[in-house]
Every structure is written in C-alpha cells, then in structure tokens.
Write a protein that holds these residues in place. Structure first.
Motif, PDB file in Angstrom:
ATOM      1  N   ALA A  42       0.935  -1.442  -0.414  1.00  0.00           N
ATOM      2  CA  ALA A  42      -0.064  -0.062  -0.133  1.00  0.00           C
ATOM      3  C   ALA A  42       0.806   1.336  -0.075  1.00  0.00           C
ATOM      4  O   ALA A  42       0.405   2.213  -0.251  1.00  0.00           O
ATOM      5  CB  ALA A  42      -0.998   0.269   1.204  1.00  0.00           C
ATOM      6  N   ALA A  43       2.396   1.061   1.160  1.00  0.00           N
ATOM      7  CA  ALA A  43       2.948   2.063   0.741  1.00  0.00           C
ATOM      8  C   ALA A  43       4.275   2.548  -0.627  1.00  0.00           C
ATOM      9  O   ALA A  43       4.822   3.114  -0.453  1.00  0.00           O
ATOM     10  CB  ALA A  43       4.228   2.422   1.523  1.00  0.00           C
ATOM     11  N   GLY A  44       3.470   1.448  -1.706  1.00  0.00           N
ATOM     12  CA  GLY A  44       4.424   1.770  -3.001  1.00  0.00           C
ATOM     13  C   GLY A  44       5.362   0.479  -3.077  1.00  0.00           C
ATOM     14  O   GLY A  44       6.164   0.250  -3.901  1.00  0.00           O
ATOM     15  N   ILE A  45       5.852  -0.700  -2.171  1.00  0.00           N
ATOM     16  CA  ILE A  45       7.093  -1.300  -2.048  1.00  0.00           C
ATOM     17  C   ILE A  45       6.596  -2.250  -2.617  1.00  0.00           C
ATOM     18  O   ILE A  45       5.691  -2.859  -1.999  1.00  0.00           O
ATOM     19  CB  ILE A  45       7.414  -1.215  -0.670  1.00  0.00           C
ATOM     20  CG1 ILE A  45       8.075   0.263  -0.649  1.00  0.00           C
ATOM     21  CG2 ILE A  45       8.738  -2.141  -0.477  1.00  0.00           C
ATOM     22  CD1 ILE A  45       8.165   0.229   1.105  1.00  0.00           C
ATOM     23  N   ARG A  46       7.043  -2.889  -3.527  1.00  0.00           N
ATOM     24  CA  ARG A  46       6.394  -4.258  -3.810  1.00  0.00           C
ATOM     25  C   ARG A  46       6.240  -5.594  -3.098  1.00  0.00           C
ATOM     26  O   ARG A  46       8.271  -5.457  -2.950  1.00  0.00           O
ATOM     27  CB  ARG A  46       6.795  -4.448  -5.450  1.00  0.00           C
ATOM     28  CG  ARG A  46       5.936  -4.325  -6.396  1.00  0.00           C
ATOM     29  CD  ARG A  46       4.046  -3.790  -6.308  1.00  0.00           C
ATOM     30  NE  ARG A  46       3.839  -2.666  -6.528  1.00  0.00           N
ATOM     31  CZ  ARG A  46       2.727  -2.568  -5.743  1.00  0.00           C
ATOM     32  NH1 ARG A  46       2.063  -3.255  -5.723  1.00  0.00           N
ATOM     33  NH2 ARG A  46       1.782  -1.304  -5.472  1.00  0.00           N
ATOM     34  N   ASP A  47       5.817  -7.178  -2.822  1.00  0.00           N
ATOM     35  CA  ASP A  47       6.497  -8.170  -2.640  1.00  0.00           C
ATOM     36  C   ASP A  47       7.647  -8.194  -3.060  1.00  0.00           C
ATOM     37  O   ASP A  47       8.362  -8.357  -3.733  1.00  0.00           O
ATOM     38  CB  ASP A  47       5.947  -8.743  -3.348  1.00  0.00           C
ATOM     39  CG  ASP A  47       6.026 -10.177  -2.964  1.00  0.00           C
ATOM     40  OD1 ASP A  47       5.476 -11.008  -2.823  1.00  0.00           O
ATOM     41  OD2 ASP A  47       6.139 -10.130  -1.566  1.00  0.00           O
ATOM     42  N   ASP A  48       7.900  -7.935  -1.482  1.00  0.00           N
ATOM     43  CA  ASP A  48       9.503  -8.394  -2.213  1.00  0.00           C
ATOM     44  C   ASP A  48      10.642  -9.335  -0.734  1.00  0.00           C
ATOM     45  O   ASP A  48      10.259  -9.149   0.701  1.00  0.00           O
ATOM     46  CB  ASP A  48      11.003  -7.192  -0.845  1.00  0.00           C
ATOM     47  CG  ASP A  48      12.141  -6.390  -1.155  1.00  0.00           C
ATOM     48  OD1 ASP A  48      12.556  -5.677  -0.928  1.00  0.00           O
ATOM     49  OD2 ASP A  48      12.805  -7.481  -1.711  1.00  0.00           O
ATOM     50  N   ARG A  49      10.596 -10.541  -1.554  1.00  0.00           N
ATOM     51  CA  ARG A  49      11.233 -11.675  -0.832  1.00  0.00           C
ATOM     52  C   ARG A  49      11.996 -11.201   0.218  1.00  0.00           C
ATOM     53  O   ARG A  49      12.601 -12.557   1.353  1.00  0.00           O
ATOM     54  CB  ARG A  49      10.864 -12.498  -0.975  1.00  0.00           C
ATOM     55  CG  ARG A  49      10.136 -12.682  -2.157  1.00  0.00           C
ATOM     56  CD  ARG A  49       9.169 -14.114  -2.736  1.00  0.00           C
ATOM     57  NE  ARG A  49       7.421 -14.074  -3.379  1.00  0.00           N
ATOM     58  CZ  ARG A  49       6.399 -14.227  -2.405  1.00  0.00           C
ATOM     59  NH1 ARG A  49       6.280 -14.511  -1.290  1.00  0.00           N
ATOM     60  NH2 ARG A  49       5.771 -14.106  -3.011  1.00  0.00           N
ATOM     61  N   SER A  50      13.040 -10.603  -0.419  1.00  0.00           N
ATOM     62  CA  SER A  50      14.051 -10.446   0.509  1.00  0.00           C
ATOM     63  C   SER A  50      14.375  -9.794   1.549  1.00  0.00           C
ATOM     64  O   SER A  50      15.592  -9.613   2.383  1.00  0.00           O
ATOM     65  CB  SER A  50      15.636 -10.488  -0.571  1.00  0.00           C
ATOM     66  OG  SER A  50      15.544  -8.753  -0.676  1.00  0.00           O
ATOM     67  N   ILE A  51      12.937  -9.292   1.934  1.00  0.00           N
ATOM     68  CA  ILE A  51      13.129  -7.821   3.026  1.00  0.00           C
ATOM     69  C   ILE A  51      13.982  -8.814   4.228  1.00  0.00           C
ATOM     70  O   ILE A  51      14.257  -8.356   4.885  1.00  0.00           O
ATOM     71  CB  ILE A  51      11.845  -7.716   3.364  1.00  0.00           C
ATOM     72  CG1 ILE A  51      11.568  -6.713   4.078  1.00  0.00           C
ATOM     73  CG2 ILE A  51      10.847  -9.532   4.240  1.00  0.00           C
ATOM     74  CD1 ILE A  51      10.721  -5.529   3.487  1.00  0.00           C
ATOM     75  N   GLY A  52      13.511 -10.112   5.006  1.00  0.00           N
ATOM     76  CA  GLY A  52      14.481 -10.268   6.136  1.00  0.00           C
ATOM     77  C   GLY A  52      14.933 -12.075   6.331  1.00  0.00           C
ATOM     78  O   GLY A  52      15.227 -12.123   4.924  1.00  0.00           O
ATOM     79  N   VAL A  53      15.404 -12.327   7.051  1.00  0.00           N
ATOM     80  CA  VAL A  53      15.808 -13.190   7.698  1.00  0.00           C
ATOM     81  C   VAL A  53      15.263 -14.255   7.489  1.00  0.00           C
ATOM     82  O   VAL A  53      14.712 -14.018   9.359  1.00  0.00           O
ATOM     83  CB  VAL A  53      16.959 -13.328   8.378  1.00  0.00           C
ATOM     84  CG1 VAL A  53      17.477 -14.900   8.511  1.00  0.00           C
ATOM     85  CG2 VAL A  53      18.189 -12.601   8.041  1.00  0.00           C
ATOM     86  N   PRO A  54      14.465 -15.822   7.164  1.00  0.00           N
ATOM     87  CA  PRO A  54      13.452 -16.174   8.116  1.00  0.00           C
ATOM     88  C   PRO A  54      14.226 -17.560   9.482  1.00  0.00           C
ATOM     89  O   PRO A  54      15.437 -17.794   9.507  1.00  0.00           O
ATOM     90  CB  PRO A  54      13.102 -17.563   6.734  1.00  0.00           C
ATOM     91  CG  PRO A  54      14.784 -17.585   5.940  1.00  0.00           C
ATOM     92  CD  PRO A  54      15.315 -16.154   6.424  1.00  0.00           C
ATOM     93  N   VAL A  55      13.484 -17.424  10.375  1.00  0.00           N
ATOM     94  CA  VAL A  55      13.695 -18.168  11.258  1.00  0.00           C
ATOM     95  C   VAL A  55      12.806 -19.450  11.499  1.00  0.00           C
ATOM     96  O   VAL A  55      11.444 -19.080  10.904  1.00  0.00           O
ATOM     97  CB  VAL A  55      13.823 -17.596  12.948  1.00  0.00           C
ATOM     98  CG1 VAL A  55      15.091 -16.724  12.940  1.00  0.00           C
ATOM     99  CG2 VAL A  55      12.536 -16.786  13.453  1.00  0.00           C
ATOM    100  N   ILE A  56      12.797 -20.392  12.202  1.00  0.00           N
ATOM    101  CA  ILE A  56      11.929 -21.314  12.105  1.00  0.00           C
ATOM    102  C   ILE A  56      10.696 -21.730  13.123  1.00  0.00           C
ATOM    103  O   ILE A  56       9.630 -22.579  13.046  1.00  0.00           O
ATOM    104  CB  ILE A  56      12.208 -22.871  11.776  1.00  0.00           C
ATOM    105  CG1 ILE A  56      13.462 -23.141  12.952  1.00  0.00           C
ATOM    106  CG2 ILE A  56      13.112 -23.130  10.658  1.00  0.00           C
ATOM    107  CD1 ILE A  56      13.616 -24.313  12.929  1.00  0.00           C
ATOM    108  N   GLY A  57      10.676 -20.985  14.138  1.00  0.00           N
ATOM    109  CA  GLY A  57      10.731 -20.916  15.463  1.00  0.00           C
ATOM    110  C   GLY A  57      10.463 -20.042  16.503  1.00  0.00           C
ATOM    111  O   GLY A  57      12.043 -19.085  16.134  1.00  0.00           O
TER     112      GLY A  57
END
Ligand SMILES: Cc1cc2nc3c(=O)[nH]c(=O)nc-3n(C[C@H](O)[C@H](O)[C@H](O)COP(=O)(O)OP(=O)(O)OC[C@H]3O[C@@H](n4cnc5c(N)ncnc54)[C@H](O)[C@@H]3O)c2cc1C
Length: 410
Positions: A63-78
């Motif tokens: 909504a703020a004009g930033i497209r789906d960016d899958r590299s936004i962060g580091v994943p953790v599993i839980g």
C-alpha cells in the motif's frame, strides 16, 4: 487510485520516520499533495535494530508503494527458550522473517518523492481554523494543509501541544542491545542461534535474540548479524540516572550516546552475562563491540484527533517492545487514517472514524505489552521459575508471538 496531488487535498506530516513515511507514501498514492517535515537533517539512525515482519507487513508495504520483496528479512523456523545450561527447554514452530529497522526505513524513504521530504525542519507550533491547519517551524516558516499528521514519535511535539498530560511513563527497566556479525559468533552456537528466535529468563530479566540482515542488508548465510535485547531493571531515580551519567558526571536526559556509557556499566553487564546467561547468549554479549541501552517507556493516549490534527505511530501509543509491533502499528495507523480521510464523507468525519477505530487497538496493545513486562517491572522472579504458578516458558514465548493486538487482551 487517483494520481498524486490530484484530489486537491493537502497533508502536512510531522516526522519522517516509520509512521510518517507510511502515511506519506499511502496518502501520496491516494492522490493527496503530501509534504513531510523531519527535524533531523541527515538520514535517521535505527530506532530498534531488529524488527519482526508480520503476515500483515507485506500488504502494508505494498500500500506504501513497495512491491512484494521476498528478501526483506532472515527467516527463522520458530521460537525457543533456553535454560542456564544452554539447552532448549521449550520450542514451537512459528516461521517468521526478521529484518532490520534500517531496511524498512530505506525502502519507505526511497518510495517517497524526495522533493517532498523536508529534512532539518522542526515543528514548533500548530494553529487551526475551521478550514485549514497551519504548522510553524523553528526556522520561522509556516505551511498550511487540510490535515496535519503528528508522526513525531515518543516525545511528540504535536501531542505536547494538544494533549500535554500524556507523557511517556518509565517502565522500571531498560533494554541493553547489541549486534554481532555472524562470522564472530562461535561456530558451535551459530546454527541454533540463526534458526530460532531465542529467549532466556535470567533472574529478574529477559533476553531475546534473533538474526537480522547484515550491515549492507545482505541476507545470505555468513553475512547476517545477530541482534539481542536484554531487559534489566533499573530504578528511575537512582540506577537509571546513574546509567545515563557519563564519565565526566554529565546526566543525559532520556538517552545517552553509546560511546559515552561508563565503562563500569559495560564491565558489569559483561560480568553478569557470564554469571546469569546461557553460554551462547553470554558469548553474544561479549562479542558485541558497541553495547547500548534504551529505557523502556509506555505512552497511552486518550484521544488521537484534535480538530484537523491526528496522531499516529509512537506519537499516539508506545507499547513496550515485548509485542514487537511498533512498526506494524505505525503502518496500520497510517493506512487506517489515509483510508478514513480519503473516503467520500470528508476529512473531518474521516478523522472521527480513524479515532474510533484505532484508539481501542492502541490502548489494547499498550496494556498487553505491560502485562508481558510486568514481571520485569515488579522485580518478581519470573512466574515460569515457580512451577506452582502453572505458567511455563512456552506460555510466555507463545504470547510474545502474537501480532494480533486487536485480540491481545484475553
Ligand atoms: C529497544 C527497542 C526495540 C524495539 N523493537 C521493535 C521491534 O522488534 N519491532 C517493532 O516493530 N518495533 C520495535 N520498536 C519500536 C519501533 O522502533 C517504533 O515503534 C517505531 O520506530 C515508531 O516509528 P514512529 O515513526 O512512530 O516514531 P519514530 O521512529 O520515533 O520517529 C519520529 C520522528 O519524528 C521526528 N520528530 C520529532 N519531533 C519532531 C518535530 N518537532 N519536528 C519534526 N520532526 C520531529 C524525529 O526526529 C523522528 O525521526 C522498538 C523500540 C525500542 C526502543
């Protein structure tokens, strides 16, 4: 969506950080003419090094004009809680992306028209008539708008003008923080630390740690950083004042620049890390080159709208970081406000609707975070340490995973 600037409506935003940039980007894309005024002249420094991306974060960024960016962060599993010996005592699956405050800030800043971001401009006064609102700045200039948004943070000037009784309330504890490069984490701990959002509960305290992108926002294995927050009690009139006093005896109100924190405090923290923390977290504290702390406050507003003026983000409410929703709430406040004031019913009716919608949610978030931090404030042993209380570490860390602050008071 209409084109930028073609609704004929003008928004003046005070504060060019998370809340201000969310509101600015969303309103700009809804066709408002938006001007954003930020007191700081340079790029902003991080207000919270690591932040959690929630399921609601990507639609908000879109909504703020930033497209789906899958590299936004580091994943953790839980999430996992560890005992003093370093072994996990609770785990549950909760996949999540952890990112950095600076990553989200720079995406929002890039999306906003540079010519409309006015850095180095400090608001000092607000006046309004039935038809418009006027902001005055320290340099003597004034601007008018149909709407003024106070997105100026925990010590908001806008809130001080309209609701001077609402002030930050110190919680009774501080968050010591630090960042360590992945390469500096001992190899034996690295895999566990970088896969889980970790917790431990040293006496009268709590430590939370998780991976975030590297200094250049890189997310590849080997280039990431580890971020921790160690909540420790500090009485307001004695210990906090002492922490905020530098080597020359000067007291810094509110916060002290990290290089000026006295050596004796840093040494004590490192000693306590060895005595009180599981070994992997003690190592992280010892590997941190720049330790810093932030006193933890609550801000609980009773009103968000004053004529043509609205408060959003930390200017409206500050919930302690246990809920990890400061940035999410800033974005949701901004979106709710933009939608309400852009509806056909007009700006004034929309402002009323914004307050009706967001006031109970903000109050609920503050109360929920206070409850999660109550044991730190009261100095009790954590309930998890007293089995007869029937509360486990699992209960506690599950509660911290809830981003649904609308329903958080159960
Ligand atoms: C220890 C700690 C850990 C945190 N961890 C998390 C987390 O894990 N997840 C999360 O989502 N959030 C976290 N937060 C909270 C998060 O950082 C804030 O909620 C978020 O930055 C609020 O954004 P904001 O734009 O409302 O306010 P701010 O970021 O404070 O920005 C306000 C801006 O207004 C400007 N300003 C102030 N006065 C004026 C004036 N008179 N004129 C012009 N400009 C002015 C300021 O310079 C500033 O840039 C944490 C906070 C702390 C302290």
């Amino acid at each position: 969506m209409t084109g930028p600037g073609n609704t004929g409506r003008r928004a003046v935003i005070i504060g060019g950080s998370m809340a201000g940039l969310f509101a600015g980007n969303i309103l700009h894309r809804m066709g408002w003419q938006v001007d954003l005024y930020e007191r700081v002249g340079d790029s902003l420094s991080a207000r919270g090094a690591g932040i959690a991306a929630h399921p609601q974060s990507l639609p908000l960024l879109a909504a703020a004009g930033i497209r789906d960016d899958r590299s936004i962060g580091v994943p953790v599993i839980g999430r996992a809680a560890y005992g003093l010996d370093g072994e996990a005592i609770e785990r549950f699956s909760y996949p999540q992306q952890l990112t950095s405050w600076s990553r989200v800030y720079s995406l929002l800043k890039q999306a906003f028209p540079a010519a409309r971001y006015h850095a180095g401009r400090e608001l000092v006064e607000v006046t309004q008539s039935a038809h418009e609102v006027t902001a005055r700045f320290a340099d003597g200039a004034a601007v008018e708008g149909d709407l003024l948004i106070g997105a100026d943070g925990i010590r908001s000037t806008v809130r001080r003008i309209f609701a001077p009784d609402i002030v930050p309330r110190y919680s009774g504890y501080v968050a010591w923080r630090g960042l360590v490069d992945e390469a500096d984490i001992p190899e034996g701990h690295r895999q566990e630390l970088f896969q889980w959002f970790g917790f431990c509960f040293p006496r009268n305290g709590e430590l939370v740690g998780y991976p975030i992108p590297g200094a250049d926002e890189a997310v590849a294995v080997g280039t990431r950083r580890y971020n921790f927050l160690w909540y420790r009690r500090a009485s307001e009139h004695q210990e906090l004042r002492d922490l905020l006093t530098d080597e020359r005896g000067r007291l810094h109100e509110g916060s002290i620049p990290p290089p000026l924190i006295r050596r004796t405090h840093l040494d004590r923290l490192r000693d306590d890390a060895r005595a009180l923390l599981p070994p992997q977290f003690a190592d992280v504290v010892h590997q941190t080159s720049q330790l810093l702390f932030q006193p933890i406050y609550d801000v609980r507003s009773e009103q968000l709208v004053f004529g043509r003026v609205a408060l959003i983000g930390d200017a409206a409410f500050v919930a302690r970081p246990h809920v990890g929703i400061g940035v999410l709430k800033a974005g949701e406040d901004a979106q709710a406000l933009a939608q309400a004031v852009s509806a056909n019913e007009g700006v004034m009716a929309g402002l009323g609707r914004y307050q009706d919608e967001r006031l109970p949610l903000g109050q609920s978030a503050v109360s929920f975070a206070q409850r999660l931090g109550a044991f730190l404030e009261n100095g009790d042993e954590h309930p998890a340490c007293t089995p007869e209380a029937g509360v486990t570490h699992g209960d506690i860390i599950r509660k911290t995973a809830r981003a649904d602050y609308a329903a958080s008071l159960d």
